[in-house]
Design a protein around this motif. Structure first.
Motif, PDB file in Angstrom:
ATOM      1  N   GLY A 160       0.042 -16.841  13.196  1.00 51.85           N
ATOM      2  CA  GLY A 160      -0.329 -17.056  11.803  1.00 51.85           C
ATOM      3  C   GLY A 160       0.068 -15.883  10.922  1.00 51.85           C
ATOM      4  O   GLY A 160       0.546 -16.061   9.794  1.00 51.85           O
ATOM      5  N   LEU A 161      -0.119 -14.665  11.438  1.00 53.89           N
ATOM      6  CA  LEU A 161       0.319 -13.479  10.699  1.00 53.89           C
ATOM      7  C   LEU A 161       1.831 -13.486  10.498  1.00 53.89           C
ATOM      8  O   LEU A 161       2.338 -13.096   9.442  1.00 53.89           O
ATOM      9  CB  LEU A 161      -0.104 -12.214  11.455  1.00 53.89           C
ATOM     10  CG  LEU A 161      -1.601 -11.897  11.481  1.00 53.89           C
ATOM     11  CD1 LEU A 161      -1.870 -10.698  12.379  1.00 53.89           C
ATOM     12  CD2 LEU A 161      -2.115 -11.624  10.069  1.00 53.89           C
ATOM     13  N   THR A 167       6.560 -16.002   4.956  1.00 54.99           N
ATOM     14  CA  THR A 167       6.396 -16.602   3.635  1.00 54.99           C
ATOM     15  C   THR A 167       6.501 -15.559   2.530  1.00 54.99           C
ATOM     16  O   THR A 167       7.117 -15.797   1.484  1.00 54.99           O
ATOM     17  CB  THR A 167       5.035 -17.318   3.545  1.00 54.99           C
ATOM     18  OG1 THR A 167       4.956 -18.307   4.568  1.00 54.99           O
ATOM     19  CG2 THR A 167       4.848 -17.977   2.192  1.00 54.99           C
ATOM     20  N   THR A 168       5.902 -14.393   2.757  1.00 54.90           N
ATOM     21  CA  THR A 168       5.973 -13.312   1.766  1.00 54.90           C
ATOM     22  C   THR A 168       7.412 -12.880   1.522  1.00 54.90           C
ATOM     23  O   THR A 168       7.848 -12.708   0.373  1.00 54.90           O
ATOM     24  CB  THR A 168       5.139 -12.109   2.228  1.00 54.90           C
ATOM     25  OG1 THR A 168       3.775 -12.520   2.437  1.00 54.90           O
ATOM     26  CG2 THR A 168       5.168 -11.006   1.184  1.00 54.90           C
ATOM     27  N   GLY A 173      12.216 -13.024  -1.867  1.00 55.99           N
ATOM     28  CA  GLY A 173      13.654 -13.255  -1.974  1.00 55.99           C
ATOM     29  C   GLY A 173      14.005 -14.293  -3.023  1.00 55.99           C
ATOM     30  O   GLY A 173      14.976 -14.127  -3.782  1.00 55.99           O
ATOM     31  N   VAL A 174      13.213 -15.380  -3.087  1.00 60.93           N
ATOM     32  CA  VAL A 174      13.458 -16.418  -4.100  1.00 60.93           C
ATOM     33  C   VAL A 174      13.233 -15.864  -5.499  1.00 60.93           C
ATOM     34  O   VAL A 174      14.004 -16.138  -6.429  1.00 60.93           O
ATOM     35  CB  VAL A 174      12.549 -17.635  -3.845  1.00 60.93           C
ATOM     36  CG1 VAL A 174      12.603 -18.610  -5.016  1.00 60.93           C
ATOM     37  CG2 VAL A 174      12.965 -18.345  -2.559  1.00 60.93           C
ATOM     38  N   PHE A 175      12.194 -15.041  -5.661  1.00 60.58           N
ATOM     39  CA  PHE A 175      11.919 -14.438  -6.977  1.00 60.58           C
ATOM     40  C   PHE A 175      13.095 -13.564  -7.424  1.00 60.58           C
ATOM     41  O   PHE A 175      13.561 -13.669  -8.562  1.00 60.58           O
ATOM     42  CB  PHE A 175      10.638 -13.601  -6.914  1.00 60.58           C
ATOM     43  CG  PHE A 175      10.346 -12.855  -8.186  1.00 60.58           C
ATOM     44  CD1 PHE A 175       9.706 -13.484  -9.236  1.00 60.58           C
ATOM     45  CD2 PHE A 175      10.739 -11.528  -8.334  1.00 60.58           C
ATOM     46  CE1 PHE A 175       9.445 -12.799 -10.421  1.00 60.58           C
ATOM     47  CE2 PHE A 175      10.485 -10.839  -9.505  1.00 60.58           C
ATOM     48  CZ  PHE A 175       9.834 -11.475 -10.554  1.00 60.58           C
ATOM     49  N   VAL A 176      13.575 -12.705  -6.521  1.00 60.22           N
ATOM     50  CA  VAL A 176      14.698 -11.826  -6.865  1.00 60.22           C
ATOM     51  C   VAL A 176      15.939 -12.649  -7.196  1.00 60.22           C
ATOM     52  O   VAL A 176      16.667 -12.353  -8.160  1.00 60.22           O
ATOM     53  CB  VAL A 176      14.983 -10.847  -5.704  1.00 60.22           C
ATOM     54  CG1 VAL A 176      16.276 -10.079  -5.955  1.00 60.22           C
ATOM     55  CG2 VAL A 176      13.825  -9.874  -5.539  1.00 60.22           C
ATOM     56  N   THR A 259       3.710 -22.394  -8.776  1.00 64.05           N
ATOM     57  CA  THR A 259       3.811 -22.941  -7.422  1.00 64.05           C
ATOM     58  C   THR A 259       2.971 -22.128  -6.447  1.00 64.05           C
ATOM     59  O   THR A 259       2.260 -22.685  -5.603  1.00 64.05           O
ATOM     60  CB  THR A 259       5.278 -22.960  -6.968  1.00 64.05           C
ATOM     61  OG1 THR A 259       6.041 -23.776  -7.863  1.00 64.05           O
ATOM     62  CG2 THR A 259       5.400 -23.520  -5.558  1.00 64.05           C
ATOM     63  N   ILE A 260       3.038 -20.806  -6.552  1.00 64.47           N
ATOM     64  CA  ILE A 260       2.254 -19.938  -5.662  1.00 64.47           C
ATOM     65  C   ILE A 260       0.758 -20.139  -5.888  1.00 64.47           C
ATOM     66  O   ILE A 260      -0.013 -20.317  -4.941  1.00 64.47           O
ATOM     67  CB  ILE A 260       2.640 -18.466  -5.884  1.00 64.47           C
ATOM     68  CG1 ILE A 260       4.108 -18.238  -5.512  1.00 64.47           C
ATOM     69  CG2 ILE A 260       1.737 -17.538  -5.070  1.00 64.47           C
ATOM     70  CD1 ILE A 260       4.628 -16.860  -5.877  1.00 64.47           C
TER      71      ILE A 260
END
Length: 308
Positions: A160-161, A167-168, A173-176, A259-260
């Protein structure tokens, strides 16, 4: 109802339930990120998004079987290789679908809905023919099994970690890419005014194809993460597609932050309600709550400010 539990025990139980909600949030967010790019940025209603996720899950399973049988010495790192291959496979299929089908249906969202719904049925049958109707599960390396003992009651699953860390990284990466790269500027330009973007020299067809492939590739990564919390079957993607669309619409179709926030609120609400109620009732109450909020705020939690 809580007579048998002390306040400390209840706090620990809610902490574990909250961690389970974070794992669900991670899978939801990975699915929703890809759909937010396709639906929010391109306006394409991709009903086959769940099948792109399951393709990534099947690629991960194939990697698990291959490394188990042929490269056992590298089995401990196979998952990271599987993530890359899942992204490439789902992304390549997405670009092929965009080139053969989707590019003819821009500005016709209802037609994209029908076309991709038919595509999802075709892919489900294809998976059933190739992999069989039964669900399959991956083998995990020893270091990904077990849990970390935080307190006497609270245990944190290692896989899970790993899902939350993955995901983080993908979200960052998508934000950048969207807000800090030249390609992201091109995506936003094509989304806002396709004709003007083409007039200033942007290859809109190439941007469309790469954007659709990127969204499908992220869904493939979500499929890799999904293998650690559930088994993979031909129709498993349909279990998540409604929740994924709900997250994207609730957060604001073109908003990454929305979305987040939407994925976090829906996953935590559902996980908490499952402690008190059955899983189906938790889903129903969560859905009704979101629908009620959307009736008051139909544009979603966050909206983009545009110049008129």
């Amino acid at each position: 109802m809580f007579g048998d539990y002390s306040l400390g025990d209840l706090g620990s139980i809610f902490a574990m339930q909250g961690f389970a909600g974070l794992i669900l949030f991670s899978v939801y967010l990975l699915m929703a990120l890809g759909l937010a790019i396709i639906f929010g940025q391109m306006g394409v209603i991709n009903m086959a998004h769940g099948e792109f996720m399951i393709l990534g899950a099947y690629v991960t399973w194939l990697c698990s079987e291959f490394f188990t049988n042929y490269l056992p010495s590298l089995f401990s790192i196979y998952f990271f290789i599987a993530i890359i291959l899942a992204f490439c496979a789902s992304g390549a299929l997405g670009m092929l679908v965009e080139w053969t089908l989707i590019r003819r249906l821009y500005k016709r969202p209802l037609d994209t809905l029908l076309a991709t719904w038919g595509l999802s049925l075709i892919l489900q049958q294809l998976y059933r023919s190739i992999f069989g109707p039964r669900e399959v599960g991956v083998n995990l390396p020893d270091w990904m099994l077990g849990s970390l003992q935080v307190t006497e009651i609270i245990q944190v699953q290692i896989n899970g970690l790993l899902v939350m860390g993955l995901t983080t990284l993908i979200t960052a990466g998508v934000f950048v890419m969207i807000f800090r790269s030249r390609f992201g500027q091109q995506i936003r330009a094509v989304m806002q005014n396709r004709t003007m973007a083409g007039a200033v020299g942007i290859d809109t067809e190439r941007v469309d194809r790469l954007t659709f492939g990127l969204g499908c590739g992220i869904a493939g990564i979500a499929g890799s993460a999904f293998t650690m919390i559930g088994s993979t079957g031909p129709t498993a993607g349909q279990l998540y597609i409604v929740d994924t669309f709900l997250i994207v619409v609730f957060g604001g179709a073109a908003s990454l932050f929305g979305t987040i926030a939407s994925a976090f609120s829906i996953s935590q609400t559902q996980s908490t309600l499952e402690f008190f109620l059955s899983g189906s009732m938790a889903k129903v109450i969560t859905l009704l709550t979101v629908v009620g909020i959307l009736m008051l705020r139909p544009q979603g939690l966050f909206t983009l400010k545009v110049r008129r």
